[in-house]
Design an enzyme around this catalytic site. Sequence first.
Site, PDB file in Angstrom:
ATOM      1  N   SER A  33      -4.359   2.875   4.683  1.00  0.00           N
ATOM      2  CA  SER A  33      -4.599   2.266   3.379  1.00  0.00           C
ATOM      3  C   SER A  33      -4.630   0.734   3.503  1.00  0.00           C
ATOM      4  CB  SER A  33      -3.495   2.700   2.408  1.00  0.00           C
ATOM      5  OG  SER A  33      -3.698   2.133   1.141  1.00  0.00           O
ATOM      6  N   HIS A  83       6.808  -7.399  -2.473  1.00  0.00           N
ATOM      7  CA  HIS A  83       6.620  -6.734  -1.170  1.00  0.00           C
ATOM      8  C   HIS A  83       7.585  -7.332  -0.133  1.00  0.00           C
ATOM      9  CE1 HIS A  83       3.268  -4.335  -2.343  1.00  0.00           C
ATOM     10  NE2 HIS A  83       2.385  -5.292  -2.418  1.00  0.00           N
ATOM     11  N   LYS A 119       0.797  -1.238   0.000  1.00  0.00           N
ATOM     12  CA  LYS A 119       0.000   0.000   0.000  1.00  0.00           C
ATOM     13  C   LYS A 119       0.831   1.290   0.000  1.00  0.00           C
ATOM     14  CE  LYS A 119      -3.362  -1.146  -0.598  1.00  0.00           C
ATOM     15  NZ  LYS A 119      -3.690  -1.934  -1.844  1.00  0.00           N
TER      16      LYS A 119
HETATM   17  S1  PPS Z   1      -0.541  -2.930  -3.215  1.00  0.00           S
HETATM   18  O1  PPS Z   1      -1.787  -3.719  -3.018  1.00  0.00           O
HETATM   19  O2  PPS Z   1       0.364  -3.085  -2.094  1.00  0.00           O
HETATM   20  O3  PPS Z   1       0.104  -3.213  -4.485  1.00  0.00           O
HETATM   21  O4  PPS Z   1      -1.044  -1.417  -3.204  1.00  0.00           O
HETATM   22  P1  PPS Z   1      -0.194  -0.154  -3.720  1.00  0.00           P
HETATM   23  O5  PPS Z   1      -0.377  -0.002  -5.155  1.00  0.00           O
HETATM   24  O6  PPS Z   1       1.193  -0.230  -3.187  1.00  0.00           O
HETATM   25  O7  PPS Z   1      -0.888   1.040  -2.936  1.00  0.00           O
HETATM   26  C1  PPS Z   1      -2.232   1.402  -3.110  1.00  0.00           C
HETATM   27  C2  PPS Z   1      -2.379   2.828  -2.623  1.00  0.00           C
HETATM   28  O8  PPS Z   1      -1.788   3.696  -3.608  1.00  0.00           O
HETATM   29  C3  PPS Z   1      -2.786   4.605  -4.048  1.00  0.00           C
HETATM   30  N1  PPS Z   1      -2.569   4.981  -5.454  1.00  0.00           N
HETATM   31  C4  PPS Z   1      -2.445   6.234  -5.850  1.00  0.00           C
HETATM   32  N2  PPS Z   1      -2.421   7.399  -5.176  1.00  0.00           N
HETATM   33  C5  PPS Z   1      -2.287   8.539  -5.889  1.00  0.00           C
HETATM   34  N3  PPS Z   1      -2.196   8.564  -7.252  1.00  0.00           N
HETATM   35  C6  PPS Z   1      -2.208   7.428  -7.968  1.00  0.00           C
HETATM   36  N4  PPS Z   1      -2.113   7.467  -9.276  1.00  0.00           N
HETATM   37  C7  PPS Z   1      -2.327   6.193  -7.264  1.00  0.00           C
HETATM   38  N5  PPS Z   1      -2.369   4.890  -7.643  1.00  0.00           N
HETATM   39  C8  PPS Z   1      -2.511   4.175  -6.520  1.00  0.00           C
HETATM   40  C9  PPS Z   1      -4.089   3.844  -3.839  1.00  0.00           C
HETATM   41  O9  PPS Z   1      -5.201   4.690  -3.920  1.00  0.00           O
HETATM   42  C10 PPS Z   1      -3.832   3.253  -2.470  1.00  0.00           C
HETATM   43  O10 PPS Z   1      -3.835   4.243  -1.429  1.00  0.00           O
HETATM   44  P2  PPS Z   1      -5.134   4.691  -0.597  1.00  0.00           P
HETATM   45  O11 PPS Z   1      -4.623   5.627   0.455  1.00  0.00           O
HETATM   46  O12 PPS Z   1      -5.719   3.456  -0.001  1.00  0.00           O
HETATM   47  O13 PPS Z   1      -6.041   5.376  -1.553  1.00  0.00           O
END
Ligand code: PPS
Length: 300
Positions: free
Chosen positions: A144, A114, A52
């Site tokens: 998150s 991860h 996340k």
């Molecule tokens: S995972 O399941 O571990 O692969 O998730 P990961 O992709 O690492 O993290 C997901 C969070 O990243 C946010 N996210 C973004 N934020 C801003 N801009 C963009 N383009 C974007 N893409 C992914 C996503 O919304 C998750 O955070 P939260 O706070 O839950 O919204």
Amino acid sequence: MSVDPDKMDLPSRPELFDFHGVSMIHGFTDNWENIQNFQARPDDILIATYPKAGTTWVSYILDLLYFGQTAPERQTSIPVYERVPFLEMVMPPMYTGLDLANNLPTSPRLIKTHYPVQFVPKSFWEQNCRMIYVARNAKDNVVSYFHFDRMNKAHPDPGDWSSYLHRFKEGKMVFGSWYDHVNGWWKKKQTYSNLHYMFFEDMVEDTGREIEKLCRFLGLSPSVEEKKQITSGVQFDNMKKNDMANYSTVPVMDFKVSPFMRKGKVGDWKNHFTVAQSEEFDEDYKKKMTDPTLQFRTVV
Ligand code: PPS
């Protein structure tokens, strides 16, 4: 790949167990020997994060940088989690991340993990592969993760927020302690120069600037127009409505509970932590985060 949820052999939510000192679930350890023997190639790029912290965002950016111009059809036909396989994932009847990685036709191969730094297969180090680590401040990261664990039936049941927060501080999360993870990779960066350590908060503050830095690290020089297109394509609202980037094709995730692309903000923790929880968290944080060179922002 789209899989009928009724055909998925999903047991009830898995339990955490200790795996070489890290809390894990079987879905990420069952292929351990094979993963440890993974044969990395010198041009492989490993994208590593604590869950996340922005994996999908950076994966999507890299895929666009490398293949956005030469293979535009990828953008409309292959979900990001197939373009950038999750190395340690084993989730029948989907392919294993290892099979996907081994069968990637691209060069370079973009691979997601991860794993804490000590779990990374040794061939990545031996081949001196480029690695990108994305870190996110602990408070937004745990929020998150909480919402993700609520909606992702392949992870243990998160329980209520306050017990979840307690377990986060104890490191009783899938992939273990956030504190150990971000510190372990930070320490590695001091001796392994092919590691680019970046922050989610910087991405939110100025995505274009962070893409520039990524390009410098990767030795890429896209045109101004291409950079503009990528920066706009990877904005939260655009990725949220992009079915090839928003994980809507994964059956174990229940978007009615919480979407994968949830808020994408810095500071949402303020909507979850009570004042007392925040103070206790900060006290504990100070004890665990003793390296003054690793600093996170909880607001931008
Ligand atoms: S995972 O399941 O571990 O692969 O998730 P990961 O992709 O690492 O993290 C997901 C969070 O990243 C946010 N996210 C973004 N934020 C801003 N801009 C963009 N383009 C974007 N893409 C992914 C996503 O919304 C998750 O955070 P939260 O706070 O839950 O919204």
